[in-house]
Design a protein around this motif. Structure first.
Motif, PDB file in Angstrom:
ATOM      1  N   LEU A  38     -69.378 -60.878  11.636  1.00  0.00           N
ATOM      2  CA  LEU A  38     -70.802 -61.015  11.920  1.00  0.00           C
ATOM      3  C   LEU A  38     -71.488 -59.658  11.927  1.00  0.00           C
ATOM      4  N   SER A  41     -72.103 -58.579   8.398  1.00  0.00           N
ATOM      5  CA  SER A  41     -73.214 -59.315   7.770  1.00  0.00           C
ATOM      6  C   SER A  41     -74.558 -58.802   8.272  1.00  0.00           C
ATOM      7  N   PHE A  42     -74.695 -58.671   9.591  1.00  0.00           N
ATOM      8  CA  PHE A  42     -75.950 -58.168  10.137  1.00  0.00           C
ATOM      9  C   PHE A  42     -76.185 -56.709   9.750  1.00  0.00           C
ATOM     10  N   LEU A  45     -77.935 -56.718   6.572  1.00  0.00           N
ATOM     11  CA  LEU A  45     -79.338 -57.094   6.753  1.00  0.00           C
ATOM     12  C   LEU A  45     -80.151 -55.928   7.318  1.00  0.00           C
ATOM     13  N   VAL A  46     -79.533 -55.181   8.264  1.00  0.00           N
ATOM     14  CA  VAL A  46     -80.235 -54.030   8.825  1.00  0.00           C
ATOM     15  C   VAL A  46     -80.533 -52.997   7.734  1.00  0.00           C
ATOM     16  N   THR A  49     -83.259 -54.336   5.491  1.00  0.00           N
ATOM     17  CA  THR A  49     -84.568 -54.302   6.142  1.00  0.00           C
ATOM     18  C   THR A  49     -85.083 -52.883   6.233  1.00  0.00           C
ATOM     19  N   VAL A  97     -72.650 -54.027  14.333  1.00  0.00           N
ATOM     20  CA  VAL A  97     -73.786 -53.991  13.402  1.00  0.00           C
ATOM     21  C   VAL A  97     -74.175 -52.548  13.086  1.00  0.00           C
ATOM     22  N   GLY A 137     -83.013 -56.080  18.320  1.00  0.00           N
ATOM     23  CA  GLY A 137     -81.722 -56.752  18.217  1.00  0.00           C
ATOM     24  C   GLY A 137     -81.773 -58.166  18.780  1.00  0.00           C
ATOM     25  N   VAL A 138     -80.946 -58.980  18.260  1.00  0.00           N
ATOM     26  CA  VAL A 138     -80.874 -60.364  18.738  1.00  0.00           C
ATOM     27  C   VAL A 138     -80.102 -60.392  20.049  1.00  0.00           C
TER      28      VAL A 138
END
Length: 433
Positions: A38, A41-42, A45-46, A49, A97, A137-138
């Motif tokens: 995970l 993957s994130f 994305l970071v 972005t 991440v 962050g989530v």
């Protein structure tokens, strides 16, 4: 008296502990692997972005400004301030991440993970070092805790159900065996009741059945022994009483008959005691077989009728008293039921020594051969009548089995009877002439 735990509870506890440990280890390993994936993957994305935001910030047009405005609504913004100090260590997934993003960017120092009221990921711009792209962050901590607790609760219920079923399947045969143990010891077969049970339970049932059969056989032998003693002692005691009442003690011949009756009583009692005391408590020693046979032959009433054919040295590991009693009984039987000449033959047979005691009497009817050795079973009238106690062969058979051997009984070809003892020799010793 305090009762101990049942087998079911012990097996259930063991299964639950084993499954919980296995699930915990498996869950920890799989969770760690999942979080690592995970984070990768994130991290991508970071990086995507941050790169998009940096590219939009370098443009001065309406579309770029509109795109940046949309990014601000999702929590992505540009800042010229330095990242604030973190209040506590970020959750592991955010650390993964940040690590993955730094590796993808080629410079881990460009990514900073900040844990305050809300987790943030700061990425330094490659074009303007004083500018940072800030992403919210989530919040995964609470979700991770809730999902982990829910998973553990569900796994615990599944483990408990599986362990209960497995424990019931394992202990049910033992419960059936315990419920039918009295019938098993009484001689009843439990084959149908234990059908489908584990092999260990069936082996235990067989062992209990064999033990019950031995107890019943021992009880039958003792009952038979008491009946035999009562029968064998009654006749000489009656003769002694009659002789005393008639005043025969003054007659020398009558006294000799009374002494004979007393010897018969003493011999009968000695045989019964020897049969009850199986001799298993006697020490196992090295015994020179020819020496024992020579001593027994010297005690025969007519030694000239006996012949020894065998080696001069043969060492056995056995119980001396039991061996002497067994050979003596076989010799007594040969003289009592057979006819001269008598012979004792000893020779090697593999790792055992074979002792044959034979006579030239009428032999034994074939129907009686299979029953010889049973307590108080006397020879056929054609072999000397009903003298003796009927325990000699049983004592000899038991002595042979205690020494790891066996007793064989058969009629001789050409007439007569032969009793054969097969006994193991001591290690490294072989009979020699």
């Amino acid at each position: 008296m305090r009762r101990g735990p049942t087998t079911f509870s012990l097996v259930l506890a063991l299964l639950v502990a084993s499954l919980v440990l296995a699930l915990t280890l498996g869950g920890a390993l799989s969770t760690r692997a999942g979080l690592h994936a995970l984070g990768d993957s994130f991290g991508r994305l970071v990086v995507a972005t941050a790169s998009s935001t940096e590219a939009l910030a370098g443009r001065d047009d309406a579309d770029a400004r509109a795109a940046l405005q949309e990014l601000r609504r999702t929590g992505v913004r540009l800042s010229t301030e330095a990242p604030p100090a973190t209040r506590r260590a970020p959750v592991p997934v955010l650390q993964d991440v940040g690590r993955a993003a730094g590796e993808l960017l080629g410079d881990p120092t460009r990514v900073v993970v900040v844990q305050q009221a809300q987790a943030q990921i700061w990425v330094r711009s490659s074009r303007r070092p004083d500018q940072w792209i800030v992403m919210q962050g989530v919040g995964l901590r609470r979700q991770l805790i809730r999902s982990t607790l829910a998973l553990m609760l569900f796994a615990g219920l599944v483990v408990l159900a599986v362990a209960a079923i497995a424990a019931h399947m394992l202990t049910r045969p033992l419960e059936r065996l315990a419920a039918h143990a009295p019938a098993l010891l009484g001689g009843q077969s439990l084959r149908e009741q234990l059908r489908g049970s584990p092999r260990e339970v069936r082996d235990l049932a067989k062992a209990l059945g064999d033990a019950g059969e031995e107890l019943r056989q021992s009880a039958r032998e003792r009952e038979l022994m008491l009946a035999g003693i009562s029968h064998d002692l009654r006749t000489p005691l009656a003769r002694l009483r009659l002789a005393l009442e008639l005043g025969d003690a003054g007659d020398a011949s009558r006294r000799d008959a009374m002494v004979t009756d007393l010897d018969e009583l003493d011999q009968a009692l000695a045989q019964c005691l020897a049969f009850v005391r199986d001799g298993s408590d006697e020490a196992v020693l090295d015994v020179n077989l020819p020496t024992v046979i020579g001593q027994l032959l010297a005690l025969r009433s007519v030694p000239e009728t006996w012949r020894y054919d065998g080696p001069g040295h043969a060492v056995l590991r056995g119980r001396p008293t039991q061996l002497r009693r067994a050979l003596g009984n076989l010799m007594d039987n040969a003289e009592r039921y057979g006819s001269a000449p008598f012979a004792v033959r000893v020779h090697a047979q593999g790792h055992a020594v074979r002792i044959e005691i034979e006579d030239h009497g009428p032999g034994v009817p074939e129907a009686l051969l299979a029953r010889l050795g049973q307590p108080f079973l006397r020879g056929h009238p054609s072999r000397g009548g009903a003298a003796g106690t009927g325990l000699g062969l049983g004592i000899a058979r038991r002595a042979a089995e205690l020494s790891g051997g066996r007793l064989q009984l058969a009629n001789r070809q050409g007439g007569g009877f032969v009793a054969t003892l097969l006994l193991p020799v001591a290690d490294g010793e072989v009979p020699r002439a």
